[in-house]
Design a protein around this motif. Structure first.
Motif: not given
Length: 171
Positions: A2-5, A29-42, A154-165
């Protein structure tokens, strides 16, 4: 890849709880097309779930109360069995209905290829340190209302280290 997280805050989900507006349909639609990945923090997941379950339970309780009130007031004999049947059906269906409400968001996220994220020990420690010290994202020490935001941060900070943008939508 994915281009975006993307991470969405609880209030975004709350604005369209069924996720049927154009913005959510586009996101899906963008997620299913593989263009973005949605993250759901607990914390976002649980905040949304508990808010939704509380609202639905309130409505179910009101409906049960209304049917019980009709029975107490003396529904005619021809309709009594029907009203009692509705009441029993509603009472029997309520647990499954509330369970469906609780699972709707995580099922949707996984269904579009997104990820659910548990809180890690490191995130919990950093979130609580922010609580005690009043450091980012908090503005003052020991403000209990801000604790969920600290965990999300804190979850966003960790995700930002792994996924850009990484795109974060708060309001």
């Amino acid at each position: 890849m994915p281009q975006f997280h993307v991470v969405l805050d609880t209030n975004i989900y709350r604005k369209s709880p069924k996720r049927t507006d154009l913005a959510f349909l586009a996101l899906e639609r963008l997620a299913k097309a593989g263009l973005l990945h949605l993250h759901l923090p607990y914390v976002v997941e649980r905040e949304f779930q508990t808010q939704q379950v509380t609202q639905y339970k309130k409505e179910v309780d009101a409906a049960v109360g209304g049917l019980e009130s009709l029975i107490k007031k003396g529904v005619g004999p021809a309709q009594l069995a029907t009203v009692e049947g509705m009441l029993n059906t509603l009472k029997g269906t309520a647990p499954a209905l509330l369970s469906d409400v609780e699972q709707a968001l995580p099922n949707w996220v996984v269904g579009i290829g997104g990820s659910r994220h548990a809180i890690t020990e490191a995130q919990a420690t950093l979130a609580m340190e922010a609580y005690f010290l009043g450091s980012a994202p908090l503005k003052a020490p020991k403000v209990r209302d801000d604790i969920p935001d600290s965990f999300i941060f804190q979850m966003i900070a960790d995700l930002a280290k792994k996924h850009t943008p990484l795109v974060v939508k708060l309001q």
